[in-house]
Scaffold this motif. Structure first.
Motif, PDB file in Angstrom:
ATOM      1  N   ASN A  30       0.727  32.231  -8.394  1.00  0.00           N
ATOM      2  CA  ASN A  30       1.868  31.839  -9.230  1.00  0.00           C
ATOM      3  C   ASN A  30       2.797  30.839  -8.545  1.00  0.00           C
ATOM      4  OD1 ASN A  30       3.417  31.969 -11.600  1.00  0.00           O
ATOM      5  ND2 ASN A  30       4.723  33.579 -10.768  1.00  0.00           N
ATOM      6  N   PHE A  31       2.859  30.863  -7.210  1.00  0.00           N
ATOM      7  CA  PHE A  31       3.822  30.065  -6.452  1.00  0.00           C
ATOM      8  C   PHE A  31       3.305  28.656  -6.218  1.00  0.00           C
ATOM      9  CE2 PHE A  31       5.712  29.291  -2.036  1.00  0.00           C
ATOM     10  CZ  PHE A  31       6.883  28.749  -2.535  1.00  0.00           C
ATOM     11  N   ARG A  32       4.108  27.656  -6.577  1.00  0.00           N
ATOM     12  CA  ARG A  32       3.710  26.262  -6.454  1.00  0.00           C
ATOM     13  C   ARG A  32       3.435  25.873  -4.996  1.00  0.00           C
ATOM     14  NH1 ARG A  32       0.792  22.082  -7.286  1.00  0.00           N
ATOM     15  NH2 ARG A  32       1.773  20.109  -6.752  1.00  0.00           N
ATOM     16  N   GLY A  33       4.224  26.391  -4.073  1.00  0.00           N
ATOM     17  CA  GLY A  33       3.997  26.067  -2.663  1.00  0.00           C
ATOM     18  C   GLY A  33       2.631  26.511  -2.183  1.00  0.00           C
ATOM     19  N   SER A  34       2.139  27.647  -2.687  1.00  0.00           N
ATOM     20  CA  SER A  34       0.797  28.106  -2.329  1.00  0.00           C
ATOM     21  C   SER A  34      -0.267  27.174  -2.905  1.00  0.00           C
ATOM     22  CB  SER A  34       0.573  29.533  -2.841  1.00  0.00           C
ATOM     23  OG  SER A  34       1.465  30.441  -2.233  1.00  0.00           O
ATOM     24  N   ASP A  35      -0.024  26.659  -4.118  1.00  0.00           N
ATOM     25  CA  ASP A  35      -0.946  25.677  -4.703  1.00  0.00           C
ATOM     26  C   ASP A  35      -1.151  24.496  -3.758  1.00  0.00           C
ATOM     27  OD1 ASP A  35      -1.124  27.126  -7.044  1.00  0.00           O
ATOM     28  OD2 ASP A  35       0.225  25.834  -8.181  1.00  0.00           O
ATOM     29  N   VAL A  36      -0.039  23.971  -3.266  1.00  0.00           N
ATOM     30  CA  VAL A  36      -0.107  22.800  -2.387  1.00  0.00           C
ATOM     31  C   VAL A  36      -0.909  23.135  -1.133  1.00  0.00           C
ATOM     32  CG1 VAL A  36       1.234  21.173  -1.002  1.00  0.00           C
ATOM     33  CG2 VAL A  36       2.068  21.872  -3.264  1.00  0.00           C
ATOM     34  N   ALA A  37      -0.634  24.311  -0.548  1.00  0.00           N
ATOM     35  CA  ALA A  37      -1.305  24.688   0.698  1.00  0.00           C
ATOM     36  C   ALA A  37      -2.808  24.858   0.508  1.00  0.00           C
ATOM     37  CB  ALA A  37      -0.687  25.979   1.240  1.00  0.00           C
ATOM     38  N   PHE A  38      -3.208  25.593  -0.525  1.00  0.00           N
ATOM     39  CA  PHE A  38      -4.637  25.818  -0.725  1.00  0.00           C
ATOM     40  C   PHE A  38      -5.344  24.537  -1.173  1.00  0.00           C
ATOM     41  CE2 PHE A  38      -3.231  30.360  -1.296  1.00  0.00           C
ATOM     42  CZ  PHE A  38      -3.837  30.824  -0.144  1.00  0.00           C
ATOM     43  N   GLY A  39      -4.660  23.697  -1.928  1.00  0.00           N
ATOM     44  CA  GLY A  39      -5.235  22.397  -2.268  1.00  0.00           C
ATOM     45  C   GLY A  39      -5.432  21.553  -1.024  1.00  0.00           C
ATOM     46  N   ASP A  40      -4.438  21.559  -0.137  1.00  0.00           N
ATOM     47  CA  ASP A  40      -4.563  20.816   1.120  1.00  0.00           C
ATOM     48  C   ASP A  40      -5.714  21.352   1.966  1.00  0.00           C
ATOM     49  OD1 ASP A  40      -2.454  19.175   0.477  1.00  0.00           O
ATOM     50  OD2 ASP A  40      -1.001  20.163   1.801  1.00  0.00           O
ATOM     51  N   LEU A  41      -5.902  22.675   1.963  1.00  0.00           N
ATOM     52  CA  LEU A  41      -7.007  23.270   2.720  1.00  0.00           C
ATOM     53  C   LEU A  41      -8.347  22.756   2.211  1.00  0.00           C
ATOM     54  CD1 LEU A  41      -8.359  25.296   4.647  1.00  0.00           C
ATOM     55  CD2 LEU A  41      -8.038  27.047   2.866  1.00  0.00           C
ATOM     56  N   LEU A  42      -8.561  22.792   0.903  1.00  0.00           N
ATOM     57  CA  LEU A  42      -9.834  22.327   0.348  1.00  0.00           C
ATOM     58  C   LEU A  42     -10.066  20.856   0.642  1.00  0.00           C
ATOM     59  CD1 LEU A  42      -9.903  24.117  -3.134  1.00  0.00           C
ATOM     60  CD2 LEU A  42     -10.986  24.836  -0.995  1.00  0.00           C
ATOM     61  N   ARG A  43      -9.006  20.047   0.502  1.00  0.00           N
ATOM     62  CA  ARG A  43      -9.161  18.615   0.796  1.00  0.00           C
ATOM     63  C   ARG A  43      -9.437  18.379   2.281  1.00  0.00           C
ATOM     64  NH1 ARG A  43      -5.528  18.371  -3.647  1.00  0.00           N
ATOM     65  NH2 ARG A  43      -3.793  19.028  -2.310  1.00  0.00           N
ATOM     66  N   ALA A  44      -8.824  19.184   3.143  1.00  0.00           N
ATOM     67  CA  ALA A  44      -9.053  19.029   4.588  1.00  0.00           C
ATOM     68  C   ALA A  44     -10.499  19.318   4.951  1.00  0.00           C
ATOM     69  CB  ALA A  44      -8.114  19.959   5.360  1.00  0.00           C
ATOM     70  N   VAL A  45     -11.059  20.386   4.388  1.00  0.00           N
ATOM     71  CA  VAL A  45     -12.461  20.714   4.654  1.00  0.00           C
ATOM     72  C   VAL A  45     -13.373  19.604   4.130  1.00  0.00           C
ATOM     73  CG1 VAL A  45     -14.336  22.318   4.129  1.00  0.00           C
ATOM     74  CG2 VAL A  45     -12.046  23.208   4.649  1.00  0.00           C
ATOM     75  N   ALA A  46     -13.073  19.113   2.928  1.00  0.00           N
ATOM     76  CA  ALA A  46     -13.928  18.100   2.300  1.00  0.00           C
ATOM     77  C   ALA A  46     -13.910  16.789   3.058  1.00  0.00           C
ATOM     78  CB  ALA A  46     -13.496  17.876   0.855  1.00  0.00           C
ATOM     79  N   THR A  47     -12.770  16.439   3.637  1.00  0.00           N
ATOM     80  CA  THR A  47     -12.616  15.102   4.222  1.00  0.00           C
ATOM     81  C   THR A  47     -12.683  15.085   5.740  1.00  0.00           C
ATOM     82  OG1 THR A  47     -10.188  15.310   4.212  1.00  0.00           O
ATOM     83  CG2 THR A  47     -11.220  14.333   2.257  1.00  0.00           C
ATOM     84  N   ASN A  48     -12.878  16.249   6.370  1.00  0.00           N
ATOM     85  CA  ASN A  48     -13.037  16.249   7.825  1.00  0.00           C
ATOM     86  C   ASN A  48     -14.251  15.382   8.155  1.00  0.00           C
ATOM     87  OD1 ASN A  48     -13.094  16.731  10.547  1.00  0.00           O
ATOM     88  ND2 ASN A  48     -13.604  18.897  10.393  1.00  0.00           N
ATOM     89  N   PRO A  49     -14.041  14.247   8.826  1.00  0.00           N
ATOM     90  CA  PRO A  49     -15.135  13.276   8.954  1.00  0.00           C
ATOM     91  C   PRO A  49     -16.205  13.666   9.958  1.00  0.00           C
ATOM     92  CG  PRO A  49     -13.212  12.497  10.145  1.00  0.00           C
ATOM     93  CD  PRO A  49     -12.784  13.753   9.429  1.00  0.00           C
ATOM     94  N   ASP A  50     -15.870  14.582  10.863  1.00  0.00           N
ATOM     95  CA  ASP A  50     -16.846  14.933  11.885  1.00  0.00           C
ATOM     96  C   ASP A  50     -16.587  16.338  12.382  1.00  0.00           C
ATOM     97  OD1 ASP A  50     -14.425  14.299  13.038  1.00  0.00           O
ATOM     98  OD2 ASP A  50     -15.310  13.514  14.883  1.00  0.00           O
ATOM     99  N   GLY A  51     -17.641  17.066  12.656  1.00  0.00           N
ATOM    100  CA  GLY A  51     -17.499  18.391  13.222  1.00  0.00           C
ATOM    101  C   GLY A  51     -17.117  19.451  12.199  1.00  0.00           C
ATOM    102  N   ALA A  52     -16.726  20.611  12.730  1.00  0.00           N
ATOM    103  CA  ALA A  52     -16.436  21.779  11.910  1.00  0.00           C
ATOM    104  C   ALA A  52     -14.932  21.993  11.756  1.00  0.00           C
ATOM    105  CB  ALA A  52     -17.067  23.022  12.536  1.00  0.00           C
ATOM    106  N   THR A  53     -14.568  22.773  10.740  1.00  0.00           N
ATOM    107  CA  THR A  53     -13.178  23.101  10.452  1.00  0.00           C
ATOM    108  C   THR A  53     -12.967  24.600  10.608  1.00  0.00           C
ATOM    109  OG1 THR A  53     -13.022  21.312   8.833  1.00  0.00           O
ATOM    110  CG2 THR A  53     -11.358  23.053   8.693  1.00  0.00           C
TER     111      THR A  53
END
Length: 298
Positions: free
Chosen positions: A186-209
């Motif tokens: 429900n909390f908008r701040g959590s939306d931003v955080a979990f969205g950032d997490l998914l984008r970080a995993v997707a765009t990590n150019p090398d190695g593991a996350t």
């Protein structure tokens, strides 16, 4: 009631809700277990009231185990509904990384971990900063932070009331957690955080996350549930992965399946489906979803 009073009341309710989420999700640390505890507890992830879930085997001898972060584990190896497999060695979930040993750091280097996403709040990060190998990039994705405002998708008393009723019906072991999980949706701040997490995993150019909170079970647990669901892992397997924190932390009450179900129910209630939640709630576009699936499925 005047407009000023009405606005003040909404802000107070929002602050109460944010405080509830924070208290539920970054409370005291949990007890730790050694590898023998994990093996003996591998089939006892939940209480007797929990439905039967698929058995997750204990870590293999080749699996990375960290002395300073006992809930560190690979999210790979699961089979999706269409028969593919989540790749191992690319994404790890964990509890806090502040007490890693030198040997732990060497293991992370050997695993080619290049990105660390920290889901904790500013106080937690200040009190127990991550200890990382040289060269690992560090990113904050604060699930309970209010830097993006104090906004909610649903009127706070409605979410709170449903959570209290759900807790009474399920007989939850921790009403605070039963409230905290739907508020992560429900909390908008959590939306931003979990969205950032998914984008970080997707765009990590090398190695593991690696990503983590404090105990690696609540914020990390829901983040993992989102990612595995997006990849097509069946719901019962996602639930089993969530409940495995009880074994890894050496407690039978570290997590309760009703908490995870409360978050899923809130996402489906607000958005209709998890796909819509990821798209409309977390703001993750289809290109990122496709990139995650290409990267993490084989």
């Amino acid at each position: 009631m005047t407009n000023h009073a009405r606005t003040a009341s909404v802000r107070v309710l929002g602050l109460v809700a944010a405080g509830t989420v924070a208290a539920a999700l970054f409370g005291p640390g949990t007890a730790l277990a050694d590898s023998s505890d994990i093996t003996s507890a591998s089939s006892g992830f939940g209480s007797v009231e929990q439905p039967t879930l698929p058995e997750i085997p204990p870590p293999s001898s080749a699996a990375i185990r960290l002395d300073g972060a006992r809930n560190f584990r690979d999210i790979g190896g699961y089979t999706t509904v269409d028969g593919r497999t989540v790749r191992s060695g690319l994404v790890f979930r964990s509890n806090k990384l502040s007490t890693l040993t030198d040997a732990d750091l060497a293991k992370l280097t050997d695993a080619d971990v290049t990105l660390d996403v920290d889901l904790r709040n500013v106080s937690e990060r200040s009190e127990a900063p991550d200890r990382l190998p040289d060269g690992v990039r560090y990113q904050v994705a604060d699930v309970v932070g209010i830097e993006h405002g104090l906004a909610f998708h649903e009127f706070v008393p409605i979410t709170l009331g449903r959570a209290l009723i759900d807790g009474a019906v399920t007989g939850t072991s921790d009403i605070g957690q039963t409230i905290g999980y739907p508020f992560m949706v429900n909390f908008r701040g959590s939306d931003v955080a979990f969205g950032d997490l998914l984008r970080a995993v997707a765009t990590n150019p090398d190695g593991a996350t690696v990503y983590h909170c404090s105990a690696g079970k609540d914020r990390t647990g829901w983040g993992t549930a989102i990612l595995l669901t997006l990849l097509g892992v069946p719901r019962d397997v996602v639930s089993a992965d969530f409940m495995a924190s009880n074994a890894y932390l050496g407690r039978d009450d570290a997590v309760d399946l009703s908490w995870l179900n409360a978050a899923f129910s809130q996402a489906e209630r607000l958005y209709g489906s998890m796909d819509a939640y990821v798209r409309d709630g977390l703001g993750v576009d289809q290109a990122t979803v496709d990139a995650l699936r290409v990267k993490l499925l084989q």
